[in-house]
Design a protein around this motif. Structure first.
Motif, PDB file in Angstrom:
ATOM      1  N   TRP A  33      55.182   6.677  82.714  1.00 53.54           N
ATOM      2  CA  TRP A  33      56.828   6.831  83.231  1.00 53.54           C
ATOM      3  C   TRP A  33      56.569   8.013  82.833  1.00 53.54           C
ATOM      4  O   TRP A  33      57.930   8.141  83.891  1.00 53.54           O
ATOM      5  CB  TRP A  33      56.617   6.664  80.948  1.00 53.54           C
ATOM      6  CG  TRP A  33      56.669   5.341  80.936  1.00 53.54           C
ATOM      7  CD1 TRP A  33      57.003   4.216  81.411  1.00 53.54           C
ATOM      8  CD2 TRP A  33      56.778   4.551  79.697  1.00 53.54           C
ATOM      9  NE1 TRP A  33      57.435   2.827  81.085  1.00 53.54           N
ATOM     10  CE2 TRP A  33      57.559   3.258  79.405  1.00 53.54           C
ATOM     11  CE3 TRP A  33      56.829   4.930  78.256  1.00 53.54           C
ATOM     12  CZ2 TRP A  33      57.021   1.993  78.443  1.00 53.54           C
ATOM     13  CZ3 TRP A  33      56.274   4.447  77.771  1.00 53.54           C
ATOM     14  CH2 TRP A  33      56.948   2.962  77.290  1.00 53.54           C
ATOM     15  N   MET A  34      55.805   9.571  82.838  1.00 51.29           N
ATOM     16  CA  MET A  34      57.148  10.496  83.055  1.00 51.29           C
ATOM     17  C   MET A  34      56.354  10.521  84.966  1.00 51.29           C
ATOM     18  O   MET A  34      57.535  11.470  85.250  1.00 51.29           O
ATOM     19  CB  MET A  34      55.863  11.566  82.403  1.00 51.29           C
ATOM     20  CG  MET A  34      56.879  13.891  83.031  1.00 51.29           C
ATOM     21  SD  MET A  34      55.353  14.208  82.380  1.00 51.29           S
ATOM     22  CE  MET A  34      54.368  14.235  83.900  1.00 51.29           C
ATOM     23  N   THR A  35      55.136  10.398  85.141  1.00 50.45           N
ATOM     24  CA  THR A  35      54.563  10.611  86.839  1.00 50.45           C
ATOM     25  C   THR A  35      55.556   9.296  87.130  1.00 50.45           C
ATOM     26  O   THR A  35      56.184   9.807  88.836  1.00 50.45           O
ATOM     27  CB  THR A  35      53.519   9.781  86.858  1.00 50.45           C
ATOM     28  OG1 THR A  35      52.491  10.526  85.593  1.00 50.45           O
ATOM     29  CG2 THR A  35      52.921  10.114  88.147  1.00 50.45           C
ATOM     30  N   LEU A  36      55.985   8.148  86.575  1.00 45.90           N
ATOM     31  CA  LEU A  36      56.890   7.357  87.689  1.00 45.90           C
ATOM     32  C   LEU A  36      58.244   8.101  87.861  1.00 45.90           C
ATOM     33  O   LEU A  36      58.641   7.993  89.174  1.00 45.90           O
ATOM     34  CB  LEU A  36      56.968   6.012  86.678  1.00 45.90           C
ATOM     35  CG  LEU A  36      55.981   5.220  87.058  1.00 45.90           C
ATOM     36  CD1 LEU A  36      55.612   3.545  86.074  1.00 45.90           C
ATOM     37  CD2 LEU A  36      55.728   5.090  88.258  1.00 45.90           C
ATOM     38  N   LEU A  73      73.895  14.119  81.541  1.00 44.56           N
ATOM     39  CA  LEU A  73      73.971  13.969  80.009  1.00 44.56           C
ATOM     40  C   LEU A  73      74.408  12.707  79.307  1.00 44.56           C
ATOM     41  O   LEU A  73      73.500  13.398  77.987  1.00 44.56           O
ATOM     42  CB  LEU A  73      75.007  15.686  80.018  1.00 44.56           C
ATOM     43  CG  LEU A  73      74.824  16.639  81.130  1.00 44.56           C
ATOM     44  CD1 LEU A  73      76.413  17.333  80.142  1.00 44.56           C
ATOM     45  CD2 LEU A  73      73.762  17.610  80.260  1.00 44.56           C
ATOM     46  N   VAL A  74      75.379  12.496  79.247  1.00 39.36           N
ATOM     47  CA  VAL A  74      75.197  11.349  78.935  1.00 39.36           C
ATOM     48  C   VAL A  74      74.142  10.660  79.088  1.00 39.36           C
ATOM     49  O   VAL A  74      74.139   9.371  77.828  1.00 39.36           O
ATOM     50  CB  VAL A  74      76.886  10.282  79.805  1.00 39.36           C
ATOM     51  CG1 VAL A  74      77.298   8.784  78.877  1.00 39.36           C
ATOM     52  CG2 VAL A  74      77.883  11.064  79.786  1.00 39.36           C
ATOM     53  N   LEU A  75      73.416  10.405  79.780  1.00 36.59           N
ATOM     54  CA  LEU A  75      72.160   9.383  79.910  1.00 36.59           C
ATOM     55  C   LEU A  75      71.012   9.915  79.516  1.00 36.59           C
ATOM     56  O   LEU A  75      70.162   8.794  78.000  1.00 36.59           O
ATOM     57  CB  LEU A  75      71.289   9.219  81.710  1.00 36.59           C
ATOM     58  CG  LEU A  75      72.581   8.175  82.023  1.00 36.59           C
ATOM     59  CD1 LEU A  75      71.916   8.272  83.671  1.00 36.59           C
ATOM     60  CD2 LEU A  75      72.384   6.920  82.173  1.00 36.59           C
ATOM     61  N   ALA A  91      66.280   0.646  77.518  1.00 38.08           N
ATOM     62  CA  ALA A  91      65.730   2.282  77.369  1.00 38.08           C
ATOM     63  C   ALA A  91      65.253   2.884  78.403  1.00 38.08           C
ATOM     64  O   ALA A  91      65.322   3.690  78.533  1.00 38.08           O
ATOM     65  CB  ALA A  91      65.284   2.538  75.989  1.00 38.08           C
ATOM     66  N   THR A  92      64.154   1.592  79.133  1.00 40.20           N
ATOM     67  CA  THR A  92      63.688   2.282  80.454  1.00 40.20           C
ATOM     68  C   THR A  92      64.348   1.784  81.460  1.00 40.20           C
ATOM     69  O   THR A  92      64.408   2.851  82.665  1.00 40.20           O
ATOM     70  CB  THR A  92      62.129   1.366  80.237  1.00 40.20           C
ATOM     71  OG1 THR A  92      61.498   1.146  79.176  1.00 40.20           O
ATOM     72  CG2 THR A  92      61.301   1.244  81.371  1.00 40.20           C
ATOM     73  N   LEU A  93      65.281   0.802  81.605  1.00 39.32           N
ATOM     74  CA  LEU A  93      66.069   1.521  82.870  1.00 39.32           C
ATOM     75  C   LEU A  93      67.184   2.305  82.592  1.00 39.32           C
ATOM     76  O   LEU A  93      67.348   3.204  83.546  1.00 39.32           O
ATOM     77  CB  LEU A  93      67.255  -0.222  82.515  1.00 39.32           C
ATOM     78  CG  LEU A  93      68.513  -0.162  83.738  1.00 39.32           C
ATOM     79  CD1 LEU A  93      67.362  -0.476  84.881  1.00 39.32           C
ATOM     80  CD2 LEU A  93      68.855  -1.918  82.746  1.00 39.32           C
ATOM     81  N   TYR A  98      68.498   7.254  84.933  1.00 40.50           N
ATOM     82  CA  TYR A  98      68.541   9.207  84.728  1.00 40.50           C
ATOM     83  C   TYR A  98      68.012   9.411  86.118  1.00 40.50           C
ATOM     84  O   TYR A  98      68.135  10.265  86.407  1.00 40.50           O
ATOM     85  CB  TYR A  98      67.870   9.678  83.631  1.00 40.50           C
ATOM     86  CG  TYR A  98      68.384  11.128  83.288  1.00 40.50           C
ATOM     87  CD1 TYR A  98      69.454  11.660  83.236  1.00 40.50           C
ATOM     88  CD2 TYR A  98      66.993  11.827  83.726  1.00 40.50           C
ATOM     89  CE1 TYR A  98      69.135  13.072  82.932  1.00 40.50           C
ATOM     90  CE2 TYR A  98      66.803  13.034  83.105  1.00 40.50           C
ATOM     91  CZ  TYR A  98      68.174  13.774  83.667  1.00 40.50           C
ATOM     92  OH  TYR A  98      67.840  15.480  83.375  1.00 40.50           O
ATOM     93  N   SER A  99      66.622   9.527  86.055  1.00 37.36           N
ATOM     94  CA  SER A  99      65.731   9.912  87.463  1.00 37.36           C
ATOM     95  C   SER A  99      66.504   9.942  88.548  1.00 37.36           C
ATOM     96  O   SER A  99      66.402  10.956  89.307  1.00 37.36           O
ATOM     97  CB  SER A  99      64.393   9.300  87.141  1.00 37.36           C
ATOM     98  OG  SER A  99      64.071   9.433  86.030  1.00 37.36           O
ATOM     99  N   VAL A 100      67.224   8.472  88.502  1.00 37.07           N
ATOM    100  CA  VAL A 100      67.920   8.063  90.348  1.00 37.07           C
ATOM    101  C   VAL A 100      69.173   9.666  90.266  1.00 37.07           C
ATOM    102  O   VAL A 100      68.739   9.965  91.217  1.00 37.07           O
ATOM    103  CB  VAL A 100      67.712   7.297  90.255  1.00 37.07           C
ATOM    104  CG1 VAL A 100      69.106   6.747  91.422  1.00 37.07           C
ATOM    105  CG2 VAL A 100      67.171   6.407  90.300  1.00 37.07           C
TER     106      VAL A 100
END
Length: 240
Positions: A33-36, A73-75, A91-93, A98-100
């Motif tokens: 998950w971290m790498t993705l 911050l909200v995410l 949670a994954t979504l 957040y990554s985007v």
């Protein structure tokens, strides 16, 4: 933004096992998950920076830029604070979203630093992160006390950074960058140890534990991103 005490391993210590059979699967999920998330952030940042209309929209509209910061911050608080009420898929979504968003805000580094400096710093970050994660994973020393000190140091760093926004001292900024590197190097080892303990004590690999593994991935993701940014301020060759 770091979340202190995102996992209370004491709440898992009442079970009758010494090591969970779910341990390998959960640890694998954490790092996948971290790498993705890092890959999504990097691709988004480069994509936005390579699209003139998007990068100009972010740089030319303060409301949009600060809106992205607030959204981040909200995410983070949504995932960390409401994890027990969220489904794993939700949670994954949110983590992916957040990554985007983080990638969009980080796109500006491609305008401030050369591609060579970014790639070089990324490799330095990856190597440093990997070493400290290995230290946290293998050490027999309890890093809890160190973790508490690091969180207090992080609070001081945030305050000092805000102050320097008004003082605008380049020398002080460089000092803060070195301090930031030391803090997130330590937090990488600390968070890795906490995640390992959590996975070892996990009763199963069900949805609840997978959500905690997702929080672990978020924590390490934040360690990596912050370490990268502080190192970039030290080693990056500013285009100007």
């Amino acid at each position: 933004m770091k979340q202190q005490n995102w996992l209370d391993t004491d709440s898992l210590r009442g079970s009758d096992f010494s090591m969970s059979s779910a341990f390998p699967a959960l640890m694998r999920k954490v790092f996948v998950w971290m790498t993705l998330a890092l890959a999504i952030t990097g691709i988004t940042a480069y994509g936005v920076a390579s699209t003139p209309s998007l990068i100009m929209a972010i740089l030319g509209n303060k409301a949009l830029f600060w809106g992205l910061i607030i959204a981040e911050l909200v995410l983070v608080f949504s995932v960390s604070g409401a994890i027990n009420r969220l489904s794993l898929s939700t949670a994954t979504l949110l983590f992916v979203l957040y990554s985007v968003v983080n990638g969009a805000t980080l796109s500006v580094i491609f305008l401030a630093f050369s591609m060579t400096a970014i790639v070089k710093t990324f490799l330095i970050t990856a190597g440093t992160f990997g070493v400290m994660a290995l230290v946290g994973y293998t050490t027999k020393t309890d890093l809890t006390s160190m973790g508490k000190l690091l969180f207090m140091a992080l609070l001081g760093l945030i305050i000092a950074t805000v102050v320097n926004m008004f003082v605008r001292s380049s020398g002080f900024d460089l000092i803060l960058s070195y301090v930031g590197v030391l803090i997130f190097v330590g937090l990488t080892a600390y968070d890795t140890q906490k995640i390992k303990q959590m996975c070892q004590l996990a009763p199963d690999a069900g949805e609840h534990m997978q959500k905690l593994a997702l929080l672990g991935a978020l924590s390490l993701y934040l360690d990596f991103i912050n370490l990268f940014l502080y190192l970039l301020r030290i080693f990056g060759n500013n285009k100007e």
